[in-house]
Write an enzyme that holds these catalytic residues in place. Structure first.
Site, PDB file in Angstrom:
ATOM      1  N   ASP A 130       0.852  -1.182   0.000  1.00  0.00           N
ATOM      2  CA  ASP A 130       0.000   0.000   0.000  1.00  0.00           C
ATOM      3  C   ASP A 130       0.896   1.243   0.000  1.00  0.00           C
ATOM      4  OD1 ASP A 130      -2.438   1.341   0.043  1.00  0.00           O
ATOM      5  OD2 ASP A 130      -2.454   1.476   2.225  1.00  0.00           O
ATOM      6  N   TYR A 155       1.198   5.723  -0.528  1.00  0.00           N
ATOM      7  CA  TYR A 155       0.801   6.908   0.257  1.00  0.00           C
ATOM      8  C   TYR A 155       1.051   8.109  -0.653  1.00  0.00           C
ATOM      9  CZ  TYR A 155       1.007   9.424   4.855  1.00  0.00           C
ATOM     10  OH  TYR A 155       0.802  10.217   5.966  1.00  0.00           O
ATOM     11  N   HIS A 211      -3.604  13.962   0.817  1.00  0.00           N
ATOM     12  CA  HIS A 211      -3.891  13.019   1.901  1.00  0.00           C
ATOM     13  C   HIS A 211      -2.747  12.979   2.915  1.00  0.00           C
ATOM     14  CE1 HIS A 211      -4.975   9.446   4.153  1.00  0.00           C
ATOM     15  NE2 HIS A 211      -3.807   8.922   3.851  1.00  0.00           N
ATOM     16  N   ARG A 244       0.161  13.657  13.618  1.00  0.00           N
ATOM     17  CA  ARG A 244       1.362  14.239  14.235  1.00  0.00           C
ATOM     18  C   ARG A 244       1.181  15.743  14.366  1.00  0.00           C
ATOM     19  NH1 ARG A 244       2.480  10.285  10.788  1.00  0.00           N
ATOM     20  NH2 ARG A 244       2.549  11.652   8.980  1.00  0.00           N
ATOM     21  N   GLU A 252     -10.543   4.025   3.132  1.00  0.00           N
ATOM     22  CA  GLU A 252      -9.583   4.747   2.310  1.00  0.00           C
ATOM     23  C   GLU A 252      -9.896   4.373   0.862  1.00  0.00           C
ATOM     24  OE1 GLU A 252      -5.506   4.129   3.631  1.00  0.00           O
ATOM     25  OE2 GLU A 252      -5.786   5.640   5.208  1.00  0.00           O
ATOM     26  N   GLU A 262      -9.015   4.023  -2.766  1.00  0.00           N
ATOM     27  CA  GLU A 262      -7.740   3.907  -3.462  1.00  0.00           C
ATOM     28  C   GLU A 262      -7.928   3.252  -4.833  1.00  0.00           C
ATOM     29  OE1 GLU A 262      -4.577   2.309  -1.100  1.00  0.00           O
ATOM     30  OE2 GLU A 262      -5.328   3.181   0.763  1.00  0.00           O
ATOM     31  N   ASP A 300      -9.300   0.437   1.500  1.00  0.00           N
ATOM     32  CA  ASP A 300      -8.335   0.016   2.516  1.00  0.00           C
ATOM     33  C   ASP A 300      -8.888   0.414   3.895  1.00  0.00           C
ATOM     34  OD1 ASP A 300      -6.006  -0.738   3.811  1.00  0.00           O
ATOM     35  OD2 ASP A 300      -5.041   1.200   3.481  1.00  0.00           O
ATOM     36  N   ARG A 309      -8.638   3.750  12.852  1.00  0.00           N
ATOM     37  CA  ARG A 309      -7.707   4.850  13.154  1.00  0.00           C
ATOM     38  C   ARG A 309      -7.183   4.821  14.577  1.00  0.00           C
ATOM     39  NH1 ARG A 309      -6.226   5.900   8.178  1.00  0.00           N
ATOM     40  NH2 ARG A 309      -7.945   6.613   6.870  1.00  0.00           N
ATOM     41  N   GLN A 341      -4.640   2.032  14.735  1.00  0.00           N
ATOM     42  CA  GLN A 341      -3.484   2.454  13.947  1.00  0.00           C
ATOM     43  C   GLN A 341      -2.635   3.513  14.653  1.00  0.00           C
ATOM     44  OE1 GLN A 341      -4.722   4.164  10.192  1.00  0.00           O
ATOM     45  NE2 GLN A 341      -2.638   4.717   9.574  1.00  0.00           N
ATOM     46  N   TYR A 384       1.333   2.372  15.374  1.00  0.00           N
ATOM     47  CA  TYR A 384       2.113   2.509  14.138  1.00  0.00           C
ATOM     48  C   TYR A 384       3.526   3.058  14.299  1.00  0.00           C
ATOM     49  CZ  TYR A 384       2.029   7.554  13.274  1.00  0.00           C
ATOM     50  OH  TYR A 384       2.248   8.903  13.335  1.00  0.00           O
ATOM     51  N   LYS A 399      -5.017  -2.088   9.942  1.00  0.00           N
ATOM     52  CA  LYS A 399      -5.324  -2.280   8.519  1.00  0.00           C
ATOM     53  C   LYS A 399      -5.557  -3.745   8.155  1.00  0.00           C
ATOM     54  CE  LYS A 399      -3.815   1.934   6.979  1.00  0.00           C
ATOM     55  NZ  LYS A 399      -4.509   2.814   6.014  1.00  0.00           N
ATOM     56  N   THR A 437      -9.068  -5.738   3.467  1.00  0.00           N
ATOM     57  CA  THR A 437      -8.879  -4.774   2.382  1.00  0.00           C
ATOM     58  C   THR A 437      -9.782  -5.244   1.254  1.00  0.00           C
ATOM     59  OG1 THR A 437      -6.557  -4.527   3.011  1.00  0.00           O
ATOM     60  CG2 THR A 437      -7.190  -3.690   0.847  1.00  0.00           C
ATOM     61  N   GLU A 448      -9.931  12.584   7.029  1.00  0.00           N
ATOM     62  CA  GLU A 448      -9.762  13.908   6.423  1.00  0.00           C
ATOM     63  C   GLU A 448     -11.079  14.666   6.321  1.00  0.00           C
ATOM     64  OE1 GLU A 448      -6.906  13.951   2.885  1.00  0.00           O
ATOM     65  OE2 GLU A 448      -7.335  11.833   3.148  1.00  0.00           O
TER      66      GLU A 448
END
Lengths: 397, 397
Positions: free
Chosen positions: A118, A120, A125, A134, A191, A193, A225, A229, A232, A236, A245, A249, A353
């Site tokens: 996967d 990014y 995003h 962060r 997600e 994708e 995906d 959250r 994760q 992570y 995750k 999927t 988002e």
């Protein structure tokens, strides 16, 4: 049942003779005989029996429970099979006796997944997610514009569109909680994708250059995906996403040949840094972006229209990067773009988002459907198969 | 050639009747017939022909090019087959006509890898690596003592012991460099690990509790998780290691049944935090640690003796964690412990730690051999097959 006969394609149907995605289906009469079908309008052409009747050399490759043998056969075979299928549709009708209405067949996971990676690749995003995950750090990490960041996911939990997804359980810790607790994810997300399926393998130590992309990638699909959250964000650092995750999927049941997107090629966004030669597509003979227009619906309501054309990193760059260290490719290797998000607020590919990290996230019972199309020749649309899934409560089997 | 006959096991040989690891081999006379063998001393017992001659019900399961069918057959079958093989050795000799000297056969990758997961279970390694990778941050991330951190690796590049490893190329950026450059890794490293191979699958949404570990894990092997530190340190934020690891992961040619380690079970280190119930092994009927003693040699010189007994997280905890979110298990799923490092300076499992991040790392031509044994019954040793590999210069095929 559609009102038209198999002999007519409705005006504007995005599954016409320029799309022709491949899938694997069974009929109620032969549930133990999965085989390859080609979508045409609201019908599935039984590619196995239709080619066998014509004595095609490819009939055996198509009478298979997965696409892998066809994918492994290489690009000249892909082109020959596609030409043969198109030849059957020359008069705009499906060959008699080999068409099944889509709503009368069962669709299966169309290929056996080897490794799943996967990426990014959307700057929008990555920036948005970085700010949320962060808040006190740099949104976009320093490496982001130099290489397509990616990680391996769980191949064994890739499921076909239509499969219910049970809310995962696991360790969650909110920033204001001292200790983690165990329970169902409280921040289950999607997600949206676009995925790429490798056909032609590459042995170890033979990196795939940008211009060999078409020789290796068989086709394109849609991907959800699913992402927990809260699981994760707690797990992570430092080795990346894992249980947040790996529960599921979802991929579309239809794999659209790469060639179907020839009229949809677009230049990727301008690059802010010069790229190292193995990633530099500034003088590539064909543009690396693809103008695929996604639409995300939750319980029937459109929540976003993410533009794949806005992706900073292209699928060819991702393939070149993935193999530049000498890693081999296998038939069935599958890589996804990462969440597709555009610059606008109605173009964001995940609820993290869309809701600026605040939620609401998915509720039990929610149904998510991602659809997409790309421009084809002469104003036509090239449809991609939808990827759909419903959220079941945690703990169910 | 060993001096003793197949009818005697040398005194102190760690591959006696209590070890009996499985592998896949071919002989020069039948290079196209890979089949399952069992190691006994310096010999390979042809398990396929030896059982067939006796009319065993398991002969077909053993006349296979990979261990997967045997692994999928489940624990009662693993026990029955092991008992049958042990029965052939009751007098301490190998059955005539079915033994090949080890140095006259070719060993192959013994199982088809489904998903590959790498953990990070040594507190000593995680602390040492954290100090080097994140000199200005916390060495041990806040989640580390609450869950076994892991990530998915590349299943398609798992190779058998003896396979040469070509130095990977990629993007590297030293902290004092402004921009990344492309070229061969300048910090190629090893990671000495212990791997666990899943036999019995588990469907989605059925987490494997700690006490079901033995029902799912078929056996144990040694692992060298080759790591390009310069590629890894540039790429790994925020989604984890990718190309710094995905070029090759070496596994031993021999998979030792879990049962062989019954006498080597030890309590894991005391836990600093109470664990959530699905990970809490404080009242487990058998201790979760295994006293496997590794030895790492580079060009014949011992550089470390990492103790697997020092691992904070056990293999049973890793399996429980990996499935707690509902992820399914497949036969051939393979997970590694993460670098095995002990508290002492001569117990570190990678050069990053051994050299405190300063190098030297591996040079072209270096040969790395990891061996291990565990205590068996009555003072015997249980040997694990070695994992060996030589570094070739970048760019070679």
């Amino acid at each position: 049942m559609p009102q038209h006969s198999p002999h007519e394609l409705p005006e504007g149907d995005p599954f016409g003779a320029d799309a022709l995605p491949y899938g694997v289906f069974t009929t109620p009469g032969a549930p133990d005989h999965p085989r390859i079908g080609v979508r045409y309008g609201a019908y599935v052409l039984d590619a196995a029996t239709a080619t066998a009747e014509r004595g095609s050399a490819y009939a055996d490759l198509l009478d298979q429970p997965v696409l892998n043998p066809l994918m492994a056969a290489g690009r000249p075979v892909w082109q020959a099979v596609r030409a043969e299928i198109r030849g059957m549709l020359d008069d705009g009708t499906l060959p008699g006796g080999h068409a099944h209405p889509l709503d009368e067949v069962t669709l299966h996971l169309p290929f056996e997944v080897a490794d799943y990676v996967d990426f990014y690749a959307s700057e929008h995003h990555a920036t948005n997610a970085g700010r949320i995950f962060r808040p006190n750090g740099q949104a976009l990490p320093p490496n982001w514009k130099h290489l397509p960041i990616g990680y391996h996911g769980r191949a064994g939990t890739v499921v076909v569109s239509g499969t219910d997804v049970v809310r995962p359980q696991g360790q969650r810790k909110a920033p204001d909680e001292e200790l983690p607790s165990f329970g169902p994810s409280r921040r289950l997300d999607i997600e949206a994708e676009v995925g790429f399926v490798v056909g032609t393998p590459a042995p170890a130590r033979t990196p795939v250059p940008l211009d060999a992309f078409r020789d290796h990638v068989f086709g394109v699909c849609l991907v959800n995906d699913w992402s927990a959250r809260d699981i994760q964000s707690w797990e992570y650092v430092p080795l990346g996403p894992f249980l947040g995750k790996s529960f599921a999927t979802s991929v579309s049941a239809w794999i659209t040949p790469l060639e179907a997107f020839d009229a949809a090629r677009v230049a990727p966004p301008a690059r802010d840094f010069p790229l190292l030669p193995y990633l530099d597509d500034s003088s590539a003979p064909e543009p690396g972006g693809i103008d695929i227009r996604l639409e995300v619906r939750i319980n029937g309501e459109v929540v976003s229209r993410p533009p794949f054309s806005a992706m900073y990193w292209t699928a060819a760059q991702q393939l070149a990067h993935m193999t530049v260290n000498g890693a081999s490719l296998r038939t069935g290797d599958f890589y996804a773009s990462g969440t597709v998000s555009g610059p606008e607020s109605d173009q964001l590919g995940c609820l993290l988002e869309i809701t600026a990290g605040k939620g609401p996230f998915l509720a039990d019972g929610d149904e998510v459907v991602i659809t997409a199309w790309a421009p084809g020749r002469g104003g036509a649309r090239i449809g991609l198969g939808e990827v759909a899934g419903r959220v079941l409560p945690a703990g169910g089997r």
